[in-house]
Write an enzyme that holds these catalytic residues in place. Structure first.
Site, PDB file in Angstrom:
ATOM      1  N   ASP A 196       6.280   7.871   9.493  1.00  0.00           N
ATOM      2  CA  ASP A 196       5.235   6.886   9.238  1.00  0.00           C
ATOM      3  C   ASP A 196       4.572   6.539  10.579  1.00  0.00           C
ATOM      4  O   ASP A 196       5.037   6.931  11.645  1.00  0.00           O
ATOM      5  CB  ASP A 196       5.846   5.636   8.555  1.00  0.00           C
ATOM      6  CG  ASP A 196       4.794   4.827   7.824  1.00  0.00           C
ATOM      7  OD1 ASP A 196       5.154   4.096   6.881  1.00  0.00           O
ATOM      8  OD2 ASP A 196       3.602   4.940   8.160  1.00  0.00           O
TER       9      ASP A 196
ATOM     10  N   GLU B   1       0.703  -4.382   3.724  1.00  0.00           N
ATOM     11  CA  GLU B   1       1.937  -4.241   4.479  1.00  0.00           C
ATOM     12  C   GLU B   1       2.523  -5.601   4.859  1.00  0.00           C
ATOM     13  O   GLU B   1       2.507  -6.537   4.048  1.00  0.00           O
ATOM     14  CB  GLU B   1       1.684  -3.324   5.702  1.00  0.00           C
ATOM     15  CG  GLU B   1       1.142  -1.944   5.283  1.00  0.00           C
ATOM     16  CD  GLU B   1       1.157  -0.933   6.393  1.00  0.00           C
ATOM     17  OE1 GLU B   1       0.173  -0.194   6.525  1.00  0.00           O
ATOM     18  OE2 GLU B   1       2.156  -0.864   7.138  1.00  0.00           O
TER      19      GLU B   1
HETATM   20  C1  GLC Z   1       1.198   2.741   7.181  1.00  0.00           C
HETATM   21  C2  GLC Z   1       2.050   2.756   5.930  1.00  0.00           C
HETATM   22  C3  GLC Z   1       2.067   4.088   5.220  1.00  0.00           C
HETATM   23  C4  GLC Z   1       0.758   4.825   5.443  1.00  0.00           C
HETATM   24  C5  GLC Z   1       0.656   5.131   6.926  1.00  0.00           C
HETATM   25  C6  GLC Z   1      -0.679   5.814   7.272  1.00  0.00           C
HETATM   26  O1  GLC Z   1       1.837   1.991   8.193  1.00  0.00           O
HETATM   27  O2  GLC Z   1       3.401   2.344   6.079  1.00  0.00           O
HETATM   28  O3  GLC Z   1       2.299   3.819   3.817  1.00  0.00           O
HETATM   29  O4  GLC Z   1       0.761   6.035   4.695  1.00  0.00           O
HETATM   30  O5  GLC Z   1       0.810   3.973   7.740  1.00  0.00           O
HETATM   31  O6  GLC Z   1      -1.732   4.895   7.131  1.00  0.00           O
END
Ligand code: GLC
Length: 593
Positions: free
Chosen positions: A269, A465
């Site tokens: 991530d 988030e």
């Molecule tokens: C974010 C999220 C994830 C996402 C990634 C790219 O922090 O946790 O779900 O796909 O970054 O944006």
């Protein structure tokens, strides 16, 4: 495992230098990497973080951008190998980054529909709108099983019931990946694993649970989606009993790859490896050895390349691990037929007229209709009569940004209608069916007219988030994919309580002021999760959980006026102010029509 693909994988791997292998394991973010750098550093993938868009954020701008990255990645000669890159985005409820896209209800509403076939159809349409922008890979579906409603990502979860999540995961992968043909994209199961299990719902926190519960509740939903052939999996920020998933060999390798036989690639991530160890080199060593294959290192990709190369040369990362990671990346690209696809600008679906089309929006409107849950209904106030004198009020009544929620054009979503082109607000949908309805957001003119009924649309504002967490203000939010220019001071949680009357007292006051005039109130609650609303329910004759319906708010009006019946069923328990469950998972009233 296709023998023909494996032969090609080995053929490519045998030609690759260490620099080319490490490059393939690197994913940079579009704002921090150019096509020339993709070429020169042999980069395997580029992504857009939430809200990161090229040019005017139209499909043509995206196609042009992807075409440039793709062309750079397939240059050959002079130490270059023509290995096309994969472009990844968070198309999690439609191609939600891009202006004019069809924006579907977020997962929490889809879970309430209890309709896997609908999910499959949504995924197939989403694939077409992703391909319209020249993108091949989406970081979806989220298979989180959210257990604590204080988590800022509950709306990305279909349900707290792992069986429902499992049925949707398979359907979404089948819809997205189809036959891996022209009209299909690469799926990504996330976040592996236990993202919805953290203590107190703290985003990126610790899942302090037994392996038995982890398997039963959080791993189980992945199995049908893996069987359906999902090509990628994203590692989760959370830890499991104190060990970060991004550095967890048992989770990433022993269970996912060895026990479950996953042959695709595991992507980290957004800066997720940074949480494994405070020393960047150590973080790289531990996360690659644990089983991460492709590294989402949006703006630190050059340091990553340096560190991983040094780690291999120092013998701290075995070449066998590098080769396994690169095999997986090549396998995904070959299985998707990426080497055989034309450049983005020449692909079948690029700039397709079906993007944001009436047909796609009709599907989204159907999803909205099926997602609505009638929690409480007294005095038969529903369905509404189109000829009645209707007041429409509330801060979320004419606000397409609020009804879409987070991860919509902007990472944290938007307010107002400007950024959500196409579609209808809830008010616009009501007005279409009942032209005599009156919009008075604050109900400021109750004396001016008499009404038979009021529809009051209230609820939450958008979040994403950790910034959606309900937690004490002193517990700062982890950065996640926050844009670099968003100061840490802004990364604050959404609220400190789930009690809506404390978070938004003006919403209850509005309902009560209207009800005090003897006008029956139908409350429509727009939110990313179950919220404590005992007082608001008591003051209303009917209370509808609308979740985050997306761009087609007209679907709410369809059900309020009885064009289609209420059929949604809660995918989560809905708590009361006494801390007990007020409405259980599965609850949902009908209007008998
Ligand atoms: C974010 C999220 C994830 C996402 C990634 C790219 O922090 O946790 O779900 O796909 O970054 O944006």
């Amino acid at each position: 495992m296709d023998p023909a693909i494996e032969t090609q994988v080995e053929a490519w791997l045998s030609r690759m230098s260490l620099a080319q292998k490490v490059g393939q394991m690197t994913q940079g973010e579009r704002q921090h990497i150019t096509p020339e750098q993709v070429r020169d550093f042999h980069i395997g993938s580029v992504l857009s973080g939430g809200g990161s868009a090229p040019g005017e954020n139209r499909p043509a701008d995206w196609v042009a951008m992807n075409d440039a990255y793709w062309a750079a990645s397939v240059e050959s000669g002079d130490g270059l190998l023509p290995i096309p890159l994969l472009y990844g985005i968070d198309a999690i409820h439609g191609n939600n980054n891009v202006l004019g896209a069809t924006v579907f209800p977020h997962n929490i509403g889809l879970g309430a529909a209890r309709d896997p076939d609908l999910i499959r159809r949504i995924a197939a349409v989403t694939a077409k709108e992703i391909l319209a922008t020249g993108v091949e890979w989406t970081f979806a579906p989220t298979l989180a099983v959210a257990r604590d409603m204080r988590w800022g990502r509950v709306y990305e979860s279909y349900s707290s019931d792992p069986d429902l999540v499992a049925s949707y995961g398979r359907a979404f992968v089948e819809g997205l990946q189809g036959s891996l043909g022209d009209g299909d994209v690469v799926a990504c199961l996330k976040h592996w694993v236990g993202d919805g299990a953290t203590t107190d719902g703290i985003d990126q926190g610790d899942a302090a649970i037994s392996e038995e519960d982890l398997r039963r509740l959080h791993i189980a939903p992945y199995l049908p989606a893996l069987e359906a052939g999902a090509l990628t999996v994203m590692a989760s920020y959370n830890s499991w009993n104190g060990v970060k998933c991004h550095g967890h060999t048992r989770l990433l390798t022993e269970i996912l790859k060895d026990e479950l036989g996953f042959q695709g690639l595991v992507v980290s991530d957004w800066n997720g490896i940074d949480q494994v160890h405070e020393d960047p080199l150590e973080a790289v060593v531990q996360s690659v050895n644990a089983g991460i294959d492709l590294f989402m290192v949006p703006d630190t990709w050059q340091r990553f390349i340096h560190d991983l190369t040094a780690a291999v040369e120092a013998g701290r990362v075995p070449m066998a691990r590098i080769d396994d990671a690169v095999r997986r990346i090549l396998r995904v690209k070959l299985a998707y037929g990426l080497f055989d696809r034309p450049r983005p600008a020449e692909r079948t679906w690029s700039n397709s007229a079906s993007y944001g089309s009436a047909e796609h929006r009709a599907l989204a409107r159907e999803a909205v209709q099926k997602s609505l849950v009638l929690l409480d209904h007294r005095e038969d106030v529903l369905p509404l009569s189109k000829g009645a004198r209707i007041l429409v009020a509330g801060r979320n009544a004419d606000n397409r940004g609020h009804q879409c929620g987070g991860f919509t054009v902007a990472w944290q979503g938007s307010s107002g209608n400007a950024l959500i082109e196409g579609g209808t607000s809830i008010w616009e949908g009501i007005q279409q069916l009942a032209p005599g309805a009156v919009l008075d957001v604050d109900a400021s003119d109750l004396d001016g007219a008499s009404y038979d009924v009021a529809v009051v649309v209230i609820g939450e504002s958008p979040y994403a988030e950790g910034m959606g967490d309900i937690r004490p203000a002193d517990k700062k939010v982890a950065r996640g994919s926050a844009p670099a220019d968003l100061p840490k001071a802004d990364l604050v949680p959404y609220a400190q309580t789930l009690q809506h009357r404390i978070n938004r007292p003006e919403d209850l006051a509005l309902i009560e002021r209207i009800a005090a005039r003897g006008i029956p109130v139908v409350t429509v609650f727009v939110s990313g999760r179950p919220v404590i609303t005992d007082a608001e329910i008591a003051a209303s004759q009917a209370f509808v959980a609308a979740w985050l319906p997306g761009s087609e708010g007209g679907g709410v009006a369809d059900v309020l006026f009885g064009e289609v019946p209420f059929r949604g069923r809660l995918g989560f328990d809905w708590a009361g102010v006494d801390g007990k469950t007020r409405f259980t998972l599965g609850h949902g009233l009908s209007t008998g029509n």
